[in-house]
Design a protein around this motif. Structure first.
Motif, PDB file in Angstrom:
ATOM      1  N   ALA A   1       0.819  -1.247   0.123  1.00  9.04           N
ATOM      2  CA  ALA A   1       0.004  -0.069  -0.078  1.00  9.04           C
ATOM      3  C   ALA A   1       1.018   1.112  -0.086  1.00  9.04           C
ATOM      4  N   ILE A   2       0.641   2.146  -0.810  1.00  2.96           N
ATOM      5  CA  ILE A   2       1.447   3.491  -1.103  1.00  2.96           C
ATOM      6  C   ILE A   2       0.229   4.464  -0.805  1.00  2.96           C
ATOM      7  N   LEU A   3       0.504   5.432   0.277  1.00  3.41           N
ATOM      8  CA  LEU A   3      -0.359   6.680   0.548  1.00  3.41           C
ATOM      9  C   LEU A   3       0.193   7.865  -0.282  1.00  3.41           C
ATOM     10  N   SER A   4      -0.955   8.629  -0.563  1.00  3.58           N
ATOM     11  CA  SER A   4      -0.579   9.946  -1.375  1.00  3.58           C
ATOM     12  C   SER A   4      -1.804  11.001  -0.729  1.00  3.58           C
ATOM     13  N   LEU A   5      -1.347  12.013  -0.924  1.00  4.02           N
ATOM     14  CA  LEU A   5      -2.434  13.346  -0.774  1.00  4.02           C
ATOM     15  C   LEU A   5      -2.588  14.168  -1.807  1.00  4.02           C
ATOM     16  N   ALA A   6      -4.049  14.463  -2.224  1.00  2.73           N
ATOM     17  CA  ALA A   6      -4.200  15.232  -3.164  1.00  2.73           C
ATOM     18  C   ALA A   6      -3.915  16.823  -2.686  1.00  2.73           C
ATOM     19  N   GLN A   7      -4.256  17.032  -1.415  1.00  8.22           N
ATOM     20  CA  GLN A   7      -4.236  18.436  -0.860  1.00  8.22           C
ATOM     21  C   GLN A   7      -3.453  18.198   0.402  1.00  8.22           C
ATOM     22  N   PRO A   8      -2.309  18.826   0.497  1.00  7.52           N
ATOM     23  CA  PRO A   8      -1.296  18.459   1.853  1.00  7.52           C
ATOM     24  C   PRO A   8      -1.931  19.316   2.871  1.00  7.52           C
ATOM     25  N   SER A   9      -3.123  20.242   2.711  1.00  8.78           N
ATOM     26  CA  SER A   9      -3.459  21.007   3.995  1.00  8.78           C
ATOM     27  C   SER A   9      -5.001  21.268   3.828  1.00  8.78           C
ATOM     28  N   THR A  10      -5.733  21.453   4.896  1.00 12.83           N
ATOM     29  CA  THR A  10      -7.185  21.731   4.989  1.00 12.83           C
ATOM     30  C   THR A  10      -7.501  22.454   6.223  1.00 12.83           C
ATOM     31  N   CYS A  11      -8.750  22.922   6.396  1.00 14.38           N
ATOM     32  CA  CYS A  11      -9.002  23.768   7.397  1.00 14.38           C
ATOM     33  C   CYS A  11      -9.734  22.716   8.550  1.00 14.38           C
ATOM     34  N   ILE A  12      -9.902  23.117   9.643  1.00 18.52           N
ATOM     35  CA  ILE A  12     -10.647  22.613  10.512  1.00 18.52           C
ATOM     36  C   ILE A  12     -12.175  22.605  10.319  1.00 18.52           C
ATOM     37  N   GLY A  13     -12.832  21.451  10.390  1.00 18.15           N
ATOM     38  CA  GLY A  13     -14.150  21.516  10.143  1.00 18.15           C
ATOM     39  C   GLY A  13     -14.498  21.242   8.766  1.00 18.15           C
ATOM     40  N   GLN A  14     -13.498  21.143   7.837  1.00 16.59           N
ATOM     41  CA  GLN A  14     -13.557  20.498   6.469  1.00 16.59           C
ATOM     42  C   GLN A  14     -13.290  19.021   6.454  1.00 16.59           C
ATOM     43  N   PRO A  15     -13.962  18.388   5.643  1.00 15.19           N
ATOM     44  CA  PRO A  15     -13.539  17.010   5.627  1.00 15.19           C
ATOM     45  C   PRO A  15     -12.325  16.824   4.645  1.00 15.19           C
ATOM     46  N   ALA A  16     -11.510  15.864   5.069  1.00 14.42           N
ATOM     47  CA  ALA A  16     -10.056  15.671   4.311  1.00 14.42           C
ATOM     48  C   ALA A  16     -10.303  14.124   4.029  1.00 14.42           C
ATOM     49  N   SER A  17      -9.247  13.576   3.080  1.00 10.52           N
ATOM     50  CA  SER A  17      -9.078  12.532   2.742  1.00 10.52           C
ATOM     51  C   SER A  17      -7.786  12.109   2.089  1.00 10.52           C
ATOM     52  N   PHE A  18      -7.339  10.876   2.100  1.00 12.48           N
ATOM     53  CA  PHE A  18      -6.003  10.561   1.494  1.00 12.48           C
ATOM     54  C   PHE A  18      -6.315   9.297   0.606  1.00 12.48           C
ATOM     55  N   GLN A  19      -5.240   9.000  -0.272  1.00 10.75           N
ATOM     56  CA  GLN A  19      -5.358   7.940  -1.403  1.00 10.75           C
ATOM     57  C   GLN A  19      -4.356   6.841  -0.916  1.00 10.75           C
ATOM     58  N   VAL A  20      -4.966   5.585  -1.340  1.00 12.91           N
ATOM     59  CA  VAL A  20      -4.015   4.418  -1.008  1.00 12.91           C
ATOM     60  C   VAL A  20      -4.163   3.757  -2.388  1.00 12.91           C
ATOM     61  N   SER A  21      -2.749   3.531  -2.951  1.00 13.90           N
ATOM     62  CA  SER A  21      -2.656   2.764  -4.039  1.00 13.90           C
ATOM     63  C   SER A  21      -1.960   1.333  -3.747  1.00 13.90           C
ATOM     64  N   PHE A  22      -2.585   0.283  -4.296  1.00 14.37           N
ATOM     65  CA  PHE A  22      -2.265  -1.208  -3.787  1.00 14.37           C
ATOM     66  C   PHE A  22      -1.646  -1.972  -4.838  1.00 14.37           C
ATOM     67  N   THR A  23      -0.758  -3.001  -4.534  1.00 13.64           N
ATOM     68  CA  THR A  23      -0.597  -4.142  -5.322  1.00 13.64           C
ATOM     69  C   THR A  23      -1.073  -5.205  -4.977  1.00 13.64           C
ATOM     70  N   GLY A  24      -1.406  -6.195  -5.608  1.00 11.51           N
ATOM     71  CA  GLY A  24      -1.842  -7.456  -5.069  1.00 11.51           C
ATOM     72  C   GLY A  24      -3.298  -7.675  -5.707  1.00 11.51           C
ATOM     73  N   THR A  25      -4.186  -8.405  -5.031  1.00  9.56           N
ATOM     74  CA  THR A  25      -5.406  -8.906  -5.881  1.00  9.56           C
ATOM     75  C   THR A  25      -6.599  -8.446  -4.662  1.00  9.56           C
ATOM     76  N   PRO A  26      -7.513  -7.702  -5.256  1.00  9.22           N
ATOM     77  CA  PRO A  26      -8.559  -7.070  -4.688  1.00  9.22           C
ATOM     78  C   PRO A  26      -9.491  -8.298  -4.159  1.00  9.22           C
ATOM     79  N   PRO A  27     -10.173  -8.198  -3.021  1.00 10.52           N
ATOM     80  CA  PRO A  27     -10.357  -6.795  -2.390  1.00 10.52           C
ATOM     81  C   PRO A  27      -9.382  -6.829  -1.039  1.00 10.52           C
ATOM     82  N   TRP A  28      -9.112  -5.396  -0.871  1.00  5.45           N
ATOM     83  CA  TRP A  28      -7.927  -5.453   0.097  1.00  5.45           C
ATOM     84  C   TRP A  28      -8.647  -4.692   1.516  1.00  5.45           C
ATOM     85  N   SER A  29      -7.790  -5.004   2.554  1.00  5.43           N
ATOM     86  CA  SER A  29      -8.203  -4.404   3.912  1.00  5.43           C
ATOM     87  C   SER A  29      -6.788  -3.707   4.472  1.00  5.43           C
ATOM     88  N   ILE A  30      -6.939  -2.450   5.155  1.00  3.93           N
ATOM     89  CA  ILE A  30      -5.812  -2.087   5.522  1.00  3.93           C
ATOM     90  C   ILE A  30      -6.108  -1.724   7.064  1.00  3.93           C
TER      91      ILE A  30
END
Length: 236
Positions: free
Chosen positions: A126-155
């Motif tokens: 699993a490799i992590l990445s961020l589309a936006q490295p910053s946000t403001c409190i009260g706003q939702p945030a997210s990050f991305q996970v890229s995988f190798t292997g065979t789905p489905p995955w759990s982390i």
């Protein structure tokens, strides 16, 4: 599919009768992953020639007389070359396989040796990445996970919060790569994220992923709003 790499397996041929060579050789077990190129080699003795065979089913097999039975859809000698002191084999399917090397001199079989190799599915990553490295409190945030292997995955990922506390969170049944993982920060400051384990359809890896950092900014401080009257140039 992982990038193929080489694993060196060495067999030392000794001058013992053919049938007696079977038992000790069967104890040698090696492992590799699907997609890997494995180097099989012997300590070369001048004057000897060597031939190799692969087996995927050894039920009722007599290694002294029966030829290899592994189909090329499961394992293949590189370049079709199955002779010489060194050969390379690429494995395409998981399972337990056997390989045999036969030494000959002047057309006579001097010795043979059998090895065992277990081919496994590669460990997922699993490799992590961020589309936006910053946000403001009260706003939702997210990050991305890229995988190798065979789905489905759990982390299971670990988030370290600005107050230095940590929380491990498990997300199951991820079918896409990359997958987006939502996160709602509870306080301003710097958060770090790291995957601690990843499981695909076959295996689990506990090798930590890369670490990403999210900066959560506080809301701007409130200030008094003035109304300006251009007629009398006074603030109201």
């Amino acid at each position: 599919m992982i990038r193929p790499k080489q694993i060196i397996l060495r067999l030392l041929l000794v001058a013992i009768p053919v049938l007696l060579a079977m038992a000790p050789a069967m104890a040698q077990t090696n492992s590799a992953f699907v997609g890997q190129s494995v180097e099989l080699s012997v300590v070369e003795i001048p004057g000897d020639t060597y031939s190799w065979e692969l087996y995927n089913d050894v039920s009722g097999i007599n290694f002294a007389t029966d030829p290899g039975n592994c189909p090329p859809t499961q394992a293949l000698f590189a370049g079709g070359i199955s002779t010489g002191p060194v050969v390379h084999v690429t494995w395409f399917s998981p399972g337990t396989y056997f390989y045999k090397v036969t030494a000959q001199r002047s057309g006579c079989t001097m010795n043979l040796k059998v090895g065992k190799i277990v081919i496994e599915h590669p460990l997922p990553t699993a490799i992590l990445s961020l589309a936006q490295p910053s946000t403001c409190i009260g706003q939702p945030a997210s990050f991305q996970v890229s995988f190798t292997g065979t789905p489905p995955w759990s982390i299971t990922y670990r988030v370290t919060k600005p107050d230095a506390t940590t929380q491990d969170i498990t997300v199951n049944n991820l079918t896409g790569s990359p997958s987006e993982i939502p996160f709602n920060p509870s306080m301003p400051g710097i958060y770090t994220f790291e995957v601690r384990s990843v499981t695909d359809a076959y295996r689990t890896s506990t090798t930590p992923s890369n670490i990403i950092t999210l900066t959560v900014n506080p809301k701007p401080s409130s200030s008094r709003i003035y109304q300006y009257d251009p007629t009398n140039k006074k603030k109201k």
